[in-house]
Design a protein around this motif. Structure first.
Motif, PDB file in Angstrom:
ATOM      1  N   ALA A   1       0.826  -1.219   0.000  1.00 11.79           N
ATOM      2  CA  ALA A   1       0.000   0.000   0.000  1.00 11.79           C
ATOM      3  C   ALA A   1       0.856   1.263   0.000  1.00 11.79           C
ATOM      4  N   PRO A   2       0.349   2.357  -0.589  1.00 11.68           N
ATOM      5  CA  PRO A   2       1.044   3.641  -0.482  1.00 11.68           C
ATOM      6  C   PRO A   2       1.081   4.088   0.980  1.00 11.68           C
ATOM      7  N   GLU A   3       2.187   4.660   1.393  1.00 11.56           N
ATOM      8  CA  GLU A   3       2.321   5.074   2.791  1.00 11.56           C
ATOM      9  C   GLU A   3       1.256   6.090   3.184  1.00 11.56           C
ATOM     10  N   ASP A   4       0.928   7.009   2.282  1.00 12.92           N
ATOM     11  CA  ASP A   4      -0.084   8.026   2.592  1.00 12.92           C
ATOM     12  C   ASP A   4      -1.415   7.383   2.953  1.00 12.92           C
ATOM     13  N   GLU A   5      -1.736   6.276   2.279  1.00 14.08           N
ATOM     14  CA  GLU A   5      -3.002   5.605   2.561  1.00 14.08           C
ATOM     15  C   GLU A   5      -2.962   4.898   3.917  1.00 14.08           C
ATOM     16  N   VAL A   6      -1.804   4.337   4.252  1.00 16.81           N
ATOM     17  CA  VAL A   6      -1.644   3.712   5.561  1.00 16.81           C
ATOM     18  C   VAL A   6      -1.793   4.755   6.669  1.00 16.81           C
ATOM     19  N   LEU A   7      -1.160   5.907   6.489  1.00 14.39           N
ATOM     20  CA  LEU A   7      -1.271   6.973   7.485  1.00 14.39           C
ATOM     21  C   LEU A   7      -2.702   7.467   7.607  1.00 14.39           C
ATOM     22  N   LYS A   8      -3.409   7.536   6.481  1.00 12.92           N
ATOM     23  CA  LYS A   8      -4.800   7.980   6.508  1.00 12.92           C
ATOM     24  C   LYS A   8      -5.655   7.031   7.338  1.00 12.92           C
ATOM     25  N   HIS A   9      -5.394   5.740   7.239  1.00 13.59           N
ATOM     26  CA  HIS A   9      -6.171   4.766   8.004  1.00 13.59           C
ATOM     27  C   HIS A   9      -5.710   4.679   9.460  1.00 13.59           C
ATOM     28  N   TRP A  10      -4.598   5.316   9.763  1.00 12.36           N
ATOM     29  CA  TRP A  10      -4.116   5.398  11.148  1.00 12.36           C
ATOM     30  C   TRP A  10      -4.524   6.726  11.779  1.00 12.36           C
ATOM     31  N   GLU A  11      -4.980   7.639  10.978  1.00 15.07           N
ATOM     32  CA  GLU A  11      -5.244   9.011  11.425  1.00 15.07           C
ATOM     33  C   GLU A  11      -6.166   9.032  12.646  1.00 15.07           C
ATOM     34  N   GLY A  12      -5.725   9.747  13.673  1.00  9.82           N
ATOM     35  CA  GLY A  12      -6.488   9.836  14.907  1.00  9.82           C
ATOM     36  C   GLY A  12      -5.919   8.988  16.032  1.00  9.82           C
ATOM     37  N   LEU A  13      -5.136   7.969  15.684  1.00 14.29           N
ATOM     38  CA  LEU A  13      -4.524   7.125  16.705  1.00 14.29           C
ATOM     39  C   LEU A  13      -3.262   7.757  17.291  1.00 14.29           C
TER      40      LEU A  13
ATOM     41  N   LEU B   1       9.214  14.114  13.247  1.00 11.69           N
ATOM     42  CA  LEU B   1       7.921  14.156  13.919  1.00 11.69           C
ATOM     43  C   LEU B   1       6.782  14.342  12.918  1.00 11.69           C
ATOM     44  N   LEU B   2       5.754  13.498  12.993  1.00 10.38           N
ATOM     45  CA  LEU B   2       4.569  13.579  12.125  1.00 10.38           C
ATOM     46  C   LEU B   2       4.951  13.606  10.647  1.00 10.38           C
ATOM     47  N   ALA B   3       5.955  12.829  10.281  1.00  5.66           N
ATOM     48  CA  ALA B   3       6.480  12.840   8.917  1.00  5.66           C
ATOM     49  C   ALA B   3       5.389  12.600   7.880  1.00  5.66           C
ATOM     50  N   LYS B   4       5.435  13.387   6.820  1.00  5.41           N
ATOM     51  CA  LYS B   4       4.562  13.279   5.632  1.00  5.41           C
ATOM     52  C   LYS B   4       3.099  13.624   5.894  1.00  5.41           C
ATOM     53  N   MET B   5       2.748  14.022   7.098  1.00  8.17           N
ATOM     54  CA  MET B   5       1.371  14.402   7.357  1.00  8.17           C
ATOM     55  C   MET B   5       1.157  15.851   6.940  1.00  8.17           C
ATOM     56  N   TRP B   6      -0.110  16.248   6.856  1.00 10.20           N
ATOM     57  CA  TRP B   6      -0.454  17.578   6.387  1.00 10.20           C
ATOM     58  C   TRP B   6      -0.832  18.467   7.561  1.00 10.20           C
ATOM     59  N   GLU B   7      -0.620  19.769   7.399  1.00 11.50           N
ATOM     60  CA  GLU B   7      -0.786  20.686   8.518  1.00 11.50           C
ATOM     61  C   GLU B   7      -1.053  22.095   8.010  1.00 11.50           C
ATOM     62  N   LEU B   8      -1.481  22.959   8.924  1.00 12.90           N
ATOM     63  CA  LEU B   8      -1.467  24.392   8.658  1.00 12.90           C
ATOM     64  C   LEU B   8      -0.026  24.881   8.779  1.00 12.90           C
ATOM     65  N   PRO B   9       0.389  25.822   7.937  1.00 18.08           N
ATOM     66  CA  PRO B   9       1.727  26.397   8.116  1.00 18.08           C
ATOM     67  C   PRO B   9       1.847  27.003   9.511  1.00 18.08           C
ATOM     68  N   HIS B  10       2.992  26.813  10.136  1.00 15.02           N
ATOM     69  CA  HIS B  10       3.171  27.351  11.484  1.00 15.02           C
ATOM     70  C   HIS B  10       4.641  27.566  11.775  1.00 15.02           C
ATOM     71  N   VAL B  11       4.916  28.374  12.803  1.00 14.94           N
ATOM     72  CA  VAL B  11       6.286  28.651  13.219  1.00 14.94           C
ATOM     73  C   VAL B  11       6.378  28.504  14.733  1.00 14.94           C
ATOM     74  N   GLU B  12       7.563  28.135  15.195  1.00 15.50           N
ATOM     75  CA  GLU B  12       7.822  28.047  16.626  1.00 15.50           C
ATOM     76  C   GLU B  12       8.381  29.364  17.127  1.00 15.50           C
ATOM     77  N   VAL B  13       7.954  29.769  18.311  1.00 21.29           N
ATOM     78  CA  VAL B  13       8.502  30.971  18.930  1.00 21.29           C
ATOM     79  C   VAL B  13       9.275  30.558  20.180  1.00 21.29           C
ATOM     80  N   SER B  14      10.179  31.423  20.609  1.00 21.63           N
ATOM     81  CA  SER B  14      11.147  31.037  21.634  1.00 21.63           C
ATOM     82  C   SER B  14      10.576  30.971  23.041  1.00 21.63           C
ATOM     83  N   ASP B  15       9.524  31.740  23.322  1.00 23.58           N
ATOM     84  CA  ASP B  15       9.022  31.778  24.698  1.00 23.58           C
ATOM     85  C   ASP B  15       7.555  32.184  24.718  1.00 23.58           C
TER      86      ASP B  15
END
Length: 374
Positions: free
Chosen positions: A71-83, A261-275
């Motif tokens: 199976a394509p990895e993206d499909e495996v991750l989709k069926h794991w989504e939420g766990l 971390l969370l490799a190949k998953m989709w997200e909103l663009p975001h940035v980390e701040v120092s404090d």
């Protein structure tokens, strides 16, 4: 009571109780080692009630180990989504591919071979070999260590690797000949249903008569376990970039890198701040988002008003996220970038999301649809 007699009592009474009281769980309905393997990986860090629907959906889509391997990895991750803990799914698929390549698609039956598979530690090795093949291998998880610590009144710190090894030796000595499958499941079941962490139900316990921890009044203080370090907070600003023109009604999202971390998953663009102080300044967050995305070739104009907050809890850290709104500039160029996509409600289920971004985007689309309907 002599130790040998005590062990026989424990094993016999535990098995008698289990065969009467065990839960009807889907992975207990066969000895298919693949199904047992999938269930044990899913049950790591996750409650049984949560796992059941995911298990059904996963094995319905990937009914054999070979189909999972192909199976394509993206499909495996989709069926794991939420766990969550998505490395479990990646390791499971990698190990399935190894089984296909090295063992002709048949789960191996030796401790050395099973433990050599990616993502398969001592507990999962013991669970597969004992439950599927009835081999007298221990399967020691947190439930089992709690039961044994209380029954034998052990002061060993269960967070220490040396304690796990000694527990494995103790558990293996308790396995009755020819009963490894039921016995190991019974031990896990007792810890999950009766000998629970905070409120052990001693009157309902089949082995309480000779439980040394209960006799000494220590059942609630055992097992001994050093506290894990508190999860570190990490502060982030995320952005919902609204499309216009051909992309009206859509939101800009991006795919995470292939590793980490969370490799190949989709997200909103975001940035980390120092404090946390910077995190309390949305104007600074808007500027940081604009600069960070510009470096990736994505031009946006971010507002300095927080439109949502959320958090994502990992084992070792907690993402604390504030969400800002933004509009894209030069969006035709943005749409062509491979790490980014414009997605609308109709596309949402085609992608695998960490829970925090699934929740944020679901709320956004629901609000947008209701606003349009007015």
């Amino acid at each position: 009571m002599k130790q040998q007699d005590n062990q026989r009592f424990f094993s016999a009474e535990l098995l008698r109780w289990y065969r009467k009281e065990r839960r009807d769980l889907p992975w207990r309905r066969s000895r298919d080692p693949y199904h047992i393997w999938v269930s044990e990986i899913m049950l790591q860090q996750t409650r049984v009630d949560t796992v059941i629907p995911y298990f059904h959906r996963f094995v319905d889509r990937f009914p054999t180990l070979s189909q999972l391997a192909e199976a394509p990895e993206d499909e495996v991750l989709k069926h794991w989504e939420g766990l969550g803990y998505y490395s479990r799914a990646r390791n499971l698929q990698s190990a399935a591919r190894e089984v296909v390549e090295r063992y002709g698609g048949e789960v191996p039956r030796t401790k050395q071979e099973v433990s050599g598979l990616k993502g398969v530690g001592p507990y999962t090795t013991g669970a597969i070999l004992s439950i599927a093949f009835d081999q007298p291998e221990p399967a020691v998880d947190g439930n089992v260590m709690r039961v044994l610590s209380r029954y034998f009144c052990l002061d060993d710190d269960i967070a220490r690797p040396s304690t796990r090894i000694s527990m494995e030796d103790r558990a293996q000595a308790l396995i009755p000949e020819g009963e490894a499958s039921d016995f190991n499941q019974a031990l896990m079941e007792l810890g999950a249903m009766v000998c629970t962490p905070k409120s052990p139900d001693c009157p309902a316990c089949p082995v309480s008569l000779h439980c040394e921890g209960r006799h000494q009044g220590r059942e609630r203080e055992l097992p001994v376990k050093t506290k894990a370090k508190k999860a570190k907070p990490v502060f982030r600003f995320a952005v919902i970039v609204e499309g216009k023109g051909a992309h009206a009604g859509k939101v800009l999202v991006r795919q995470r890198p292939d590793t980490g971390l969370l490799a190949k998953m989709w997200e909103l663009p975001h940035v980390e701040v120092s404090d946390e102080g910077t995190w309390d300044n949305p104007a600074a967050g808007a500027l940081m988002l604009e600069e960070a995305l510009t470096e990736e070739g994505v031009r946006i104009r971010a507002a300095d008003e927080v439109i949502g907050e959320a958090q994502h809890i990992f084992t070792h850290l907690v993402w604390k996220i504030k969400v800002l709104a933004a509009e894209a500039q030069e969006e035709a160029y943005v749409a062509d970038r491979t790490a980014y996509r414009w997605i609308g409600p109709e596309d949402f289920e085609d992608y695998a999301w960490p829970n925090v971004f699934r929740k944020l985007l679901t709320e956004y689309f629901i609000h947008a649809i209701h606003h349009e309907a007015r």
